[in-house]
Design a protein around this motif. Sequence first.
Motif, PDB file in Angstrom:
ATOM      1  N   GLN A  30       0.807  -1.205   0.000  1.00 19.91           N
ATOM      2  CA  GLN A  30       0.000   0.000   0.000  1.00 19.91           C
ATOM      3  C   GLN A  30       0.848   1.267   0.000  1.00 19.91           C
ATOM      4  O   GLN A  30       2.000   1.271   0.423  1.00 19.91           O
ATOM      5  N   GLU A  31       0.240   2.356  -0.474  1.00 22.50           N
ATOM      6  CA  GLU A  31       0.913   3.642  -0.453  1.00 22.50           C
ATOM      7  C   GLU A  31       1.206   4.061   0.986  1.00 22.50           C
ATOM      8  O   GLU A  31       0.387   3.883   1.875  1.00 22.50           O
ATOM      9  N   ILE A  80      -5.219  15.157  -0.221  1.00 22.19           N
ATOM     10  CA  ILE A  80      -6.363  14.574  -0.913  1.00 22.19           C
ATOM     11  C   ILE A  80      -7.488  15.597  -0.875  1.00 22.19           C
ATOM     12  O   ILE A  80      -7.955  15.982   0.206  1.00 22.19           O
ATOM     13  N   ASP A 423     -14.412   6.118  -2.466  1.00 24.84           N
ATOM     14  CA  ASP A 423     -13.316   6.639  -3.295  1.00 24.84           C
ATOM     15  C   ASP A 423     -11.953   6.262  -2.734  1.00 24.84           C
ATOM     16  O   ASP A 423     -11.078   5.794  -3.468  1.00 24.84           O
ATOM     17  N   THR A 424     -11.766   6.473  -1.432  1.00 24.79           N
ATOM     18  CA  THR A 424     -10.459   6.288  -0.808  1.00 24.79           C
ATOM     19  C   THR A 424     -10.629   5.577   0.523  1.00 24.79           C
ATOM     20  O   THR A 424     -11.575   5.861   1.271  1.00 24.79           O
ATOM     21  N   ILE A 426      -8.262   4.447   3.942  1.00 19.81           N
ATOM     22  CA  ILE A 426      -6.993   4.551   4.664  1.00 19.81           C
ATOM     23  C   ILE A 426      -7.066   3.595   5.843  1.00 19.81           C
ATOM     24  O   ILE A 426      -7.966   3.700   6.691  1.00 19.81           O
ATOM     25  N   ILE A 431      -2.790   4.232   2.609  1.00 25.17           N
ATOM     26  CA  ILE A 431      -3.828   4.312   1.582  1.00 25.17           C
ATOM     27  C   ILE A 431      -3.914   2.956   0.892  1.00 25.17           C
ATOM     28  O   ILE A 431      -2.956   2.500   0.264  1.00 25.17           O
ATOM     29  N   LYS A 433      -6.947   2.117  -0.892  1.00 28.75           N
ATOM     30  CA  LYS A 433      -7.802   2.343  -2.057  1.00 28.75           C
ATOM     31  C   LYS A 433      -7.759   3.821  -2.372  1.00 28.75           C
ATOM     32  O   LYS A 433      -7.859   4.661  -1.460  1.00 28.75           O
ATOM     33  N   ARG A 434      -7.608   4.160  -3.648  1.00 26.94           N
ATOM     34  CA  ARG A 434      -7.527   5.577  -4.029  1.00 26.94           C
ATOM     35  C   ARG A 434      -8.208   5.760  -5.371  1.00 26.94           C
ATOM     36  O   ARG A 434      -7.974   4.993  -6.309  1.00 26.94           O
ATOM     37  N   ALA A 435      -9.068   6.779  -5.448  1.00 27.44           N
ATOM     38  CA  ALA A 435      -9.796   7.099  -6.680  1.00 27.44           C
ATOM     39  C   ALA A 435     -10.536   5.879  -7.203  1.00 27.44           C
ATOM     40  O   ALA A 435     -10.609   5.640  -8.404  1.00 27.44           O
ATOM     41  N   ILE A 439      -5.113  -0.408  -4.159  1.00 29.33           N
ATOM     42  CA  ILE A 439      -3.679  -0.220  -4.338  1.00 29.33           C
ATOM     43  C   ILE A 439      -2.967  -1.573  -4.239  1.00 29.33           C
ATOM     44  O   ILE A 439      -3.187  -2.334  -3.301  1.00 29.33           O
TER      45      ILE A 439
END
Length: 461
Positions: A30-31, A80, A423-424, A426, A431, A433-435, A439
């Motif tokens: 993940q990010e 974000i 959308d996201t 954390i 992060i 999941k993003r947009a 991930i």
Amino acid sequence: MAIDRRTLLQLGSLAGASLMLPAQASVLPQERAGRLLIRNATVITMDPALGDMNSADVLIEHGIIRQLGTGLDASQAQVIDATDMIVIPGLIDTHWHLWNSLLRNSAPVPGGPAFFVSQQATSKRFTPALIELSVRLGLAEAVHAGITTVNSWAHNIRDPDFAQAELRALSFSGLRARLWYGYAQDLPATGAMDFKDIERVQSQLQAPAHRRIDLGLAIRGPERTEAPIWEAEFAFAKAHGLPVSTHIAVSRQMQEKKAIQQLASRGLLSPSVQLVHATHADEQDLASIAQAGATVCITPLTEMRVGYGLPPVAALHRAKLPVTLGIDTLVLGGNANPFMLMQTCLNLAIGTCGDEQLMTARDALHWATQGAAYAMGVGQETGSITVGKRADLALINTRHLGMFPVNDPLACIVQSATPADVDTVIADGRIVKRAGQLIGLDLATLRSQAVAGAQQLLQQT
């Protein structure tokens, strides 16, 4: 195609990364963001002292919520833009048989065997590799839906390798988790759980790499075993400081055993005991649960699908019991949709009592966030958007059709949102999941693995 560990390693980077990790590892794709700022959101904190906030910022540093407010300093932060988004605490699912996710929608079918008959037969075909793949599939859906804490009720642990498969998948996911260590589906009612391996796993989870994962005991309980078995399980749990979870009062027939009262009469109900379903619990049972501080997890979508009946949501709410929610199983539930769970609970409470003011959307969201965190004993760490807590958050996009206009953010979350609107996500400051995209997940690879695994499991049915 037979799915074994070697096949999984060859099928894609995600599977390879997770399976090549030693059991104690925690390398995540993940990010990472040392300093992350969520800007200009509607924030539903689920903290009674803070309430809801409009056009607010959330500052996260090293996985911890550091500030809430407006116009927060964004220097050296990943930003974000959460305009037109609602930020909620990460959702908490407290009862999920992740191990059978590959059997999605496979039973019951008209003219076929009953759900429990088919599950027991198919459970014998699972290998540790298939268990790990199944758990990973469920966890991917959890992230997609904004769930940041999962409870894996693992009642097909056939030997220590099965337990390790569960732990590898949970560790790699990056989510907060509890492994409810259970038993093989076909373990005789007189058979004892593997206490020695449970002790091994408990020792393993003391390692810092596993700080997001804790352990509980998933037992068959008074409805499926005799007193010498379940009393020994409760004694083991108490001696080792482990919470206990059991399915109970699931049907009218099972309720005749008065299992809740059996536990109450022996002084075994406590805040560390989770009672799952309790579909047919009566007033005496609810009073005993309330007095002891035990928690109740309901899974209305699967309870209705398997014929247990309607969960007594109104009665549970009126009794002010600690209630939590569970996906339960994709075999019956179809997919992981915590928003549908919350809406169903709200509708059942009101529809069965006739009082449209009895329960609110905030009540339903509480069961899936702060209430669930308290029930798990982690309420000081997660469950609300509060300064000092770990950053477990979900950002819901209200620009999607079916979401706007947002006249009531709470109602929007509980009555309108779906996993596709998340959308996201954390999880513990990372992060995942993003947009709208997960991930580090190769979805095509996961799909090919899952299809092959399901074919292997179901080809003999």
